[in-house]
Scaffold this motif. Structure first.
Motif, PDB file in Angstrom:
ATOM      1  N   PRO A  12       0.836  -1.207   0.000  1.00  0.00           N
ATOM      2  CA  PRO A  12       0.000   0.000   0.000  1.00  0.00           C
ATOM      3  C   PRO A  12       0.871   1.258   0.000  1.00  0.00           C
ATOM      4  N   TYR A  13       0.306   2.347  -0.419  1.00  0.00           N
ATOM      5  CA  TYR A  13       1.026   3.619  -0.338  1.00  0.00           C
ATOM      6  C   TYR A  13       1.381   3.909   1.117  1.00  0.00           C
ATOM      7  N   VAL A  14       2.597   4.263   1.347  1.00  0.00           N
ATOM      8  CA  VAL A  14       3.044   4.637   2.689  1.00  0.00           C
ATOM      9  C   VAL A  14       3.537   6.073   2.634  1.00  0.00           C
ATOM     10  N   SER A  15       2.927   6.902   3.465  1.00  0.00           N
ATOM     11  CA  SER A  15       3.292   8.317   3.458  1.00  0.00           C
ATOM     12  C   SER A  15       4.372   8.579   4.499  1.00  0.00           C
ATOM     13  N   LEU A  17       4.299  10.911   6.243  1.00  0.00           N
ATOM     14  CA  LEU A  17       3.565  11.590   7.322  1.00  0.00           C
ATOM     15  C   LEU A  17       2.580  10.666   8.032  1.00  0.00           C
ATOM     16  N   ASP A  18       2.615   9.361   7.772  1.00  0.00           N
ATOM     17  CA  ASP A  18       1.698   8.443   8.452  1.00  0.00           C
ATOM     18  C   ASP A  18       1.812   8.578   9.967  1.00  0.00           C
ATOM     19  N   PRO A  19       0.675   8.661  10.663  1.00  0.00           N
ATOM     20  CA  PRO A  19       0.747   8.838  12.122  1.00  0.00           C
ATOM     21  C   PRO A  19       1.174   7.571  12.853  1.00  0.00           C
ATOM     22  N   CYS A  20       0.863   6.404  12.306  1.00  0.00           N
ATOM     23  CA  CYS A  20       1.197   5.151  12.979  1.00  0.00           C
ATOM     24  C   CYS A  20       2.326   4.458  12.207  1.00  0.00           C
ATOM     25  N   PRO A  21       3.103   3.602  12.893  1.00  0.00           N
ATOM     26  CA  PRO A  21       4.151   2.856  12.180  1.00  0.00           C
ATOM     27  C   PRO A  21       3.523   2.081  11.018  1.00  0.00           C
ATOM     28  N   PRO A  22       3.944   2.345   9.786  1.00  0.00           N
ATOM     29  CA  PRO A  22       3.205   1.803   8.642  1.00  0.00           C
ATOM     30  C   PRO A  22       3.415   0.301   8.439  1.00  0.00           C
ATOM     31  N   ILE A  23       2.347  -0.345   7.982  1.00  0.00           N
ATOM     32  CA  ILE A  23       2.445  -1.722   7.501  1.00  0.00           C
ATOM     33  C   ILE A  23       2.814  -1.614   6.030  1.00  0.00           C
ATOM     34  N   LYS A  26       0.578  -5.541   2.716  1.00  0.00           N
ATOM     35  CA  LYS A  26      -0.720  -6.035   3.173  1.00  0.00           C
ATOM     36  C   LYS A  26      -0.972  -7.392   2.527  1.00  0.00           C
ATOM     37  N   ARG A  67      -4.650 -16.892  13.578  1.00  0.00           N
ATOM     38  CA  ARG A  67      -4.358 -15.610  14.207  1.00  0.00           C
ATOM     39  C   ARG A  67      -2.861 -15.322  14.178  1.00  0.00           C
ATOM     40  N   SER A  72      -4.096  -9.642   9.447  1.00  0.00           N
ATOM     41  CA  SER A  72      -4.651  -8.310   9.664  1.00  0.00           C
ATOM     42  C   SER A  72      -3.888  -7.611  10.766  1.00  0.00           C
TER      43      SER A  72
END
Ligand SMILES: [Fe+2]
Lengths: 72, 189
Positions: A12-15, A17-23, A26, A67, A72
């Motif tokens: 996925p696009y990762v900015s 400026l992402d507020p959370c540590p990006p995945i 996916k 799990r 996810s």
């Protein structure tokens, strides 16, 4: 059962400026049945005991979601 | 038809990793007084109102969709990297079970969007007064969102959106005035 065969993935696009540590990757399920229009006869089978626990008689159609896999 | 520009109406920056805020923002995404309700309401009413006010409804409906996009961006940024455990902690466990990481048109309590949130009464004054009320309720919702959010960057976008509701309300009030002007006008055919 570990079958990356039955998984798809994309980046996925990762900015910056992402507020959370990006995945960064996916993953999603591509379940076995979508690759088979008609089940072939005589497929390998689990033992009756194992089939009861797994919910399917045929390893080929067991995509093993868990799990721990952490999709996810 | 519409011409789509691949950018947001106003920049959306999210400063803090706070998925709980995403849950609250859903009120304005798919809630009764949210942007989807607003856009669909005006987009539908525009056909049958007096010609003078068609343009206002069309333009504001279009703008509401651009607001919807801003909300979607905030919610997406706040939830896309959250684990199921983090979503449960954020009060979004039920949302995750129903929608995974997808967005959905539902309010902060997870109630799905319904057309019963909006009305088309076939009476221009009744419709415009509903529209004015909707704008004031959206303004108030933004106030309470700003009050529960401690992210200055999100609040900057929310303040922008809130001010837009004031102007929309004013435009609908002006539309009522335009229709009132029709009274006593001697029309010679
Ligand atoms: Fe509005």
């Amino acid at each position: 059962m570990d079958r990356p065969l039955y998984r798809g993935s994309y980046k996925p696009y990762v900015s910056p400026l992402d507020p959370c540590p990006p995945i960064r990757v996916k993953t999603f399920v591509l379940p076995p049945q979508i690759f088979t229009n008609f089940q072939q006869p005589g497929l390998p089978q689990y033992s009756p005991e194992e089939a009861l626990r797994r919910g399917t008689l045929w390893p080929l159609f067991d995509d093993g979601f868990s799990r721990e896999e952490g999709i996810s | 038809m519409w011409v789509y520009e691949k950018k947001l109406l106003y920049p959306v920056e999210v400063g803090t990793c706070n998925p709980t805020l995403a849950k609250y923002l859903m009120e304005q995404y798919g809630g009764a007084d949210g942007e989807l309700a607003a856009a669909l309401r005006y987009m539908n009413q525009r056909y049958t109102v007096p010609s003078k006010v068609i343009g206002v409804l069309n333009d504001i409906a279009t703008e509401e969709f651009s607001h919807l996009e801003m909300l979607a961006t905030m919610i997406y940024k706040l939830t896309k990297d959250a684990t199921p455990e983090q979503l449960v902690e954020a009060g979004l466990g039920a949302h995750f079970v129903n929608h995974g990481h997808d967005l959905f048109y539902e309010n902060a309590n997870g109630v799905p969007f319904t057309a019963t949130y909006i009305q088309a009464k076939g009476d221009p004054i009744a419709d415009l007064y509903e529209d004015i009320a909707a704008e004031e309720k959206a303004r108030a919702t933004y106030q309470w969102l700003i009050d529960v959010s401690d992210d200055p960057l999100i609040n900057d976008s929310l303040r922008f959106l809130r001010e837009r509701e004031n102007i929309h309300s004013l435009r609908f009030r002006e539309s009522v005035e335009l229709l009132k002007d029709e009274r006593d006008r001697k029309k010679i055919f």
